[in-house]
Design an enzyme around this catalytic site. Structure first.
Site, PDB file in Angstrom:
ATOM      1  N   LYS A  13       0.828  -1.212   0.000  1.00  0.00           N
ATOM      2  CA  LYS A  13       0.000   0.000   0.000  1.00  0.00           C
ATOM      3  C   LYS A  13       0.861   1.260   0.000  1.00  0.00           C
ATOM      4  O   LYS A  13       0.586   2.207  -0.731  1.00  0.00           O
ATOM      5  CB  LYS A  13      -0.937   0.023   1.224  1.00  0.00           C
ATOM      6  CG  LYS A  13      -1.884  -1.148   1.310  1.00  0.00           C
ATOM      7  CD  LYS A  13      -2.882  -0.992   2.452  1.00  0.00           C
ATOM      8  CE  LYS A  13      -2.261  -0.976   3.846  1.00  0.00           C
ATOM      9  NZ  LYS A  13      -1.603  -2.253   4.233  1.00  0.00           N
ATOM     10  N   ARG A  88      -9.532   0.748   8.713  1.00  0.00           N
ATOM     11  CA  ARG A  88      -9.040  -0.594   9.021  1.00  0.00           C
ATOM     12  C   ARG A  88     -10.093  -1.420   9.749  1.00  0.00           C
ATOM     13  O   ARG A  88      -9.871  -2.598  10.013  1.00  0.00           O
ATOM     14  CB  ARG A  88      -7.812  -0.476   9.917  1.00  0.00           C
ATOM     15  CG  ARG A  88      -6.504  -0.856   9.208  1.00  0.00           C
ATOM     16  CD  ARG A  88      -5.421  -0.771  10.238  1.00  0.00           C
ATOM     17  NE  ARG A  88      -4.179  -1.384   9.904  1.00  0.00           N
ATOM     18  CZ  ARG A  88      -3.149  -0.752   9.354  1.00  0.00           C
ATOM     19  NH1 ARG A  88      -3.247   0.490   8.965  1.00  0.00           N
ATOM     20  NH2 ARG A  88      -2.014  -1.388   9.164  1.00  0.00           N
ATOM     21  N   ARG A 123      11.810  -5.443   4.457  1.00  0.00           N
ATOM     22  CA  ARG A 123      11.312  -4.066   4.382  1.00  0.00           C
ATOM     23  C   ARG A 123      12.195  -3.111   5.183  1.00  0.00           C
ATOM     24  O   ARG A 123      12.638  -3.422   6.285  1.00  0.00           O
ATOM     25  CB  ARG A 123       9.879  -4.008   4.906  1.00  0.00           C
ATOM     26  CG  ARG A 123       9.388  -2.563   5.002  1.00  0.00           C
ATOM     27  CD  ARG A 123       7.942  -2.419   4.872  1.00  0.00           C
ATOM     28  NE  ARG A 123       7.193  -2.820   6.058  1.00  0.00           N
ATOM     29  CZ  ARG A 123       5.885  -2.664   6.149  1.00  0.00           C
ATOM     30  NH1 ARG A 123       5.199  -2.156   5.145  1.00  0.00           N
ATOM     31  NH2 ARG A 123       5.249  -3.048   7.235  1.00  0.00           N
ATOM     32  N   ARG A 156      11.263  -1.579  10.802  1.00  0.00           N
ATOM     33  CA  ARG A 156      10.181  -1.212  11.716  1.00  0.00           C
ATOM     34  C   ARG A 156      10.070  -2.215  12.856  1.00  0.00           C
ATOM     35  O   ARG A 156      10.125  -3.420  12.631  1.00  0.00           O
ATOM     36  CB  ARG A 156       8.844  -1.184  10.955  1.00  0.00           C
ATOM     37  CG  ARG A 156       8.512   0.181  10.421  1.00  0.00           C
ATOM     38  CD  ARG A 156       7.325   0.141   9.511  1.00  0.00           C
ATOM     39  NE  ARG A 156       6.128  -0.446  10.126  1.00  0.00           N
ATOM     40  CZ  ARG A 156       4.928  -0.406   9.560  1.00  0.00           C
ATOM     41  NH1 ARG A 156       4.772   0.192   8.396  1.00  0.00           N
ATOM     42  NH2 ARG A 156       3.891  -0.948  10.139  1.00  0.00           N
ATOM     43  N   ARG A 167      -0.397  -9.104  13.187  1.00  0.00           N
ATOM     44  CA  ARG A 167      -1.009  -8.076  12.323  1.00  0.00           C
ATOM     45  C   ARG A 167      -1.819  -8.726  11.204  1.00  0.00           C
ATOM     46  O   ARG A 167      -2.854  -8.207  10.804  1.00  0.00           O
ATOM     47  CB  ARG A 167       0.075  -7.152  11.767  1.00  0.00           C
ATOM     48  CG  ARG A 167       0.679  -6.273  12.870  1.00  0.00           C
ATOM     49  CD  ARG A 167       1.980  -5.642  12.458  1.00  0.00           C
ATOM     50  NE  ARG A 167       1.844  -4.724  11.367  1.00  0.00           N
ATOM     51  CZ  ARG A 167       2.826  -4.409  10.525  1.00  0.00           C
ATOM     52  NH1 ARG A 167       4.037  -4.942  10.670  1.00  0.00           N
ATOM     53  NH2 ARG A 167       2.610  -3.563   9.561  1.00  0.00           N
TER      54      ARG A 167
END
Ligand code: AMP
Length: 210
Positions: A13, A88, A123, A156, A167
């Site tokens: 996203k 969300r 990431r 992160r 998550r």
């Protein structure tokens, strides 16, 4: 044009949001980036959000709604915006409708959980502007440095494998139902996410008619 990017954590996203921003000339609004900034700045909102975020849980709706309401009312959103990571929950989607904000398209980036788990370990995000990279699929020009702003890239805290699992569970429990919500409103557009970045970008432009 007002857009929503929907999809599991790690679906792309943020990356697609940045490409759309450049192409369409409208800002991306990432609630995750805004919350991380609030934490860095030690604001009240940041202090409320931190424990939830570190554990991969959702921040309470009222906190997130306040941030979004203020952000979409700013001048730079006059010609449109791209929401990344909001709504969300169904409650957040309903609140957005109640705010009277018209949404043109809801783009759901579709990708399997096991692909996401592989992706998340690579990431890296910019600590300054929030831009997102991947060490293999989308590396920065200079190792560890953001192409956009020169900020330092970090892993992160909530990208640890165990937190990613949590998550994903929360995505399936709380967020995925928004696909049905927006399908009923005739706004849902599905795109394949397990493809090269440029290909997903082209698919998105096609489904929104841009
Ligand atoms: P993201 O950068 O979109 O992956 O978001 C990172 C974290 O910020 C999430 O795991 C949540 O803890 C929090 N967050 C971001 N957006 C929302 C939202 N719309 N509602 C609740 N929590 C959110």
């Amino acid at each position: 044009m007002n857009l929503i990017l929907l999809g599991a954590p790690g679906a792309g996203k943020g990356t697609q949001g940045e490409l759309l921003k450049k192409r369409l000339g409208i800002p991306t609004i990432s609630t995750g980036n805004m919350l991380r900034e609030a934490i860095r700045n030690g604001t009240q909102i940041g202090m409320k959000a931190k424990q939830y975020m570190d554990n991969g849980m959702l921040v309470p709706d009222d906190v997130v709604l306040d941030i979004v309401r203020e952000r979409v009312s700013r001048e730079d959103c006059r010609n449109g915006f791209i929401l990344d990571g909001f709504p969300r929950t169904i409650a957040q989607g309903e609140s957005l409708e109640q705010m009277g904000i018209h949404i043109d398209h809801v783009i759901s980036i579709e990708i399997d959980d096991h692909v996401i788990e592989d992706r998340m370990t690579g990431r890296r995000v910019c600590g300054k502007c929030g831009a997102s990279y991947h060490i293999v699929a989308n590396p920065p020009k200079t190792d560890g440095i953001c192409d956009e702003c020169g900020g330092e890239l970090h892993i992160r805290a909530d990208d640890a494998l165990e937190t990613v699992h949590r998550r994903l569970v929360i995505y399936h429990q709380e967020t995925e139902a928004l696909k049905g919500f927006y399908e009923d409103l005739g706004k849902l557009r599905l795109v394949e996410g397990d493809v090269p970045i440029e290909e997903a970008h082209r698919s998105i432009l096609k489904v929104i008619g841009a």
